[in-house]
Design an enzyme around this catalytic site. Structure first.
Site, PDB file in Angstrom:
ATOM      1  N   HIS A  18      -0.762  29.569-122.550  1.00  0.00           N
ATOM      2  CA  HIS A  18      -1.441  30.364-123.586  1.00  0.00           C
ATOM      3  C   HIS A  18      -2.919  29.988-123.655  1.00  0.00           C
ATOM      4  CE1 HIS A  18       2.681  30.562-125.695  1.00  0.00           C
ATOM      5  NE2 HIS A  18       2.425  31.784-125.266  1.00  0.00           N
ATOM      6  N   LYS A  42      13.211  39.817-133.095  1.00  0.00           N
ATOM      7  CA  LYS A  42      13.909  39.255-131.941  1.00  0.00           C
ATOM      8  C   LYS A  42      13.999  37.733-131.951  1.00  0.00           C
ATOM      9  CE  LYS A  42      13.147  42.482-128.167  1.00  0.00           C
ATOM     10  NZ  LYS A  42      12.517  42.600-126.857  1.00  0.00           N
ATOM     11  N   ARG A  92       2.950  36.557-116.362  1.00  0.00           N
ATOM     12  CA  ARG A  92       3.252  35.401-115.518  1.00  0.00           C
ATOM     13  C   ARG A  92       3.828  35.809-114.177  1.00  0.00           C
ATOM     14  NH1 ARG A  92       6.737  33.077-120.289  1.00  0.00           N
ATOM     15  NH2 ARG A  92       7.402  35.183-119.956  1.00  0.00           N
ATOM     16  N   SER A 130       7.142  29.453-123.773  1.00  0.00           N
ATOM     17  CA  SER A 130       7.495  28.651-124.950  1.00  0.00           C
ATOM     18  C   SER A 130       8.986  28.338-124.957  1.00  0.00           C
ATOM     19  CB  SER A 130       7.107  29.392-126.235  1.00  0.00           C
ATOM     20  OG  SER A 130       5.713  29.524-126.327  1.00  0.00           O
TER      21      SER A 130
END
Length: 161
Positions: A18, A42, A92, A130
């Protein structure tokens, strides 16, 4: 006119990936707002929104033209309120692309004037998420090279066994 970008996410927790995207985005925009999602239908964050904002603020305190703010609800409403010109998203891998494309199209449908800018993190962070960080920390693995020190300490404390 100031070109403001918004980098949204839950940042639960913020990772070095990040931070890499934040630094890259600051080269493109006059101002960047890291928009921390208060809630998500979510995800259930392990850190409070206050903790997540604190981690980001402490980690980015030396970066110029950066704000950390909380938002709740539709991102496009926050974008309009801040008069931002673009949403910044990290990509990514190819596996991220389909989901990110859907989000970009949905946001454009809701607010015609918004652009989405995709930035790839440095190769060393291309695998990082994460969720992965939390899993490694939960099982006692070292996340020292994956997150800022303040986050590494918080994860160790969170998952003490």
């Amino acid at each position: 006119m100031t070109k403001t970008g918004v980098y949204p996410g839950t940042f639960d927790p913020i990772t070095n990936g990040h931070l890499d995207v934040i630094k890259r985005a600051l080269k493109i925009f006059d101002e960047l707002i890291v928009a921390v999602a208060m809630s998500s239908y979510k995800k259930t964050p392990i850190f409070t929104v206050e903790e997540r904002v604190h981690f980001i603020a402490q980690t980015t305190k030396d970066l110029k033209n950066l704000k950390v703010e909380v938002f709740d609800g539709l991102l496009v409403n926050f974008i309009k309120e801040k008069k931002a010109v673009a949403i910044v998203r990290g990509l990514r891998a190819v596996s991220d692309y389909e989901f990110e494309l859907q989000l970009a199209h949905a946001n454009r449908r809701l607010f015609r004037d918004i652009e989405t800018v995709f930035l790839m993190p440095s190769e060393e962070y291309s695998f990082l998420s994460s969720s992965l960080v939390k899993e490694i920390a939960y099982f006692g693995g070292s996340v020292k090279s994956l997150v800022p020190p303040i986050v590494e300490k918080a994860l160790r404390n969170k998952f003490k066994k």
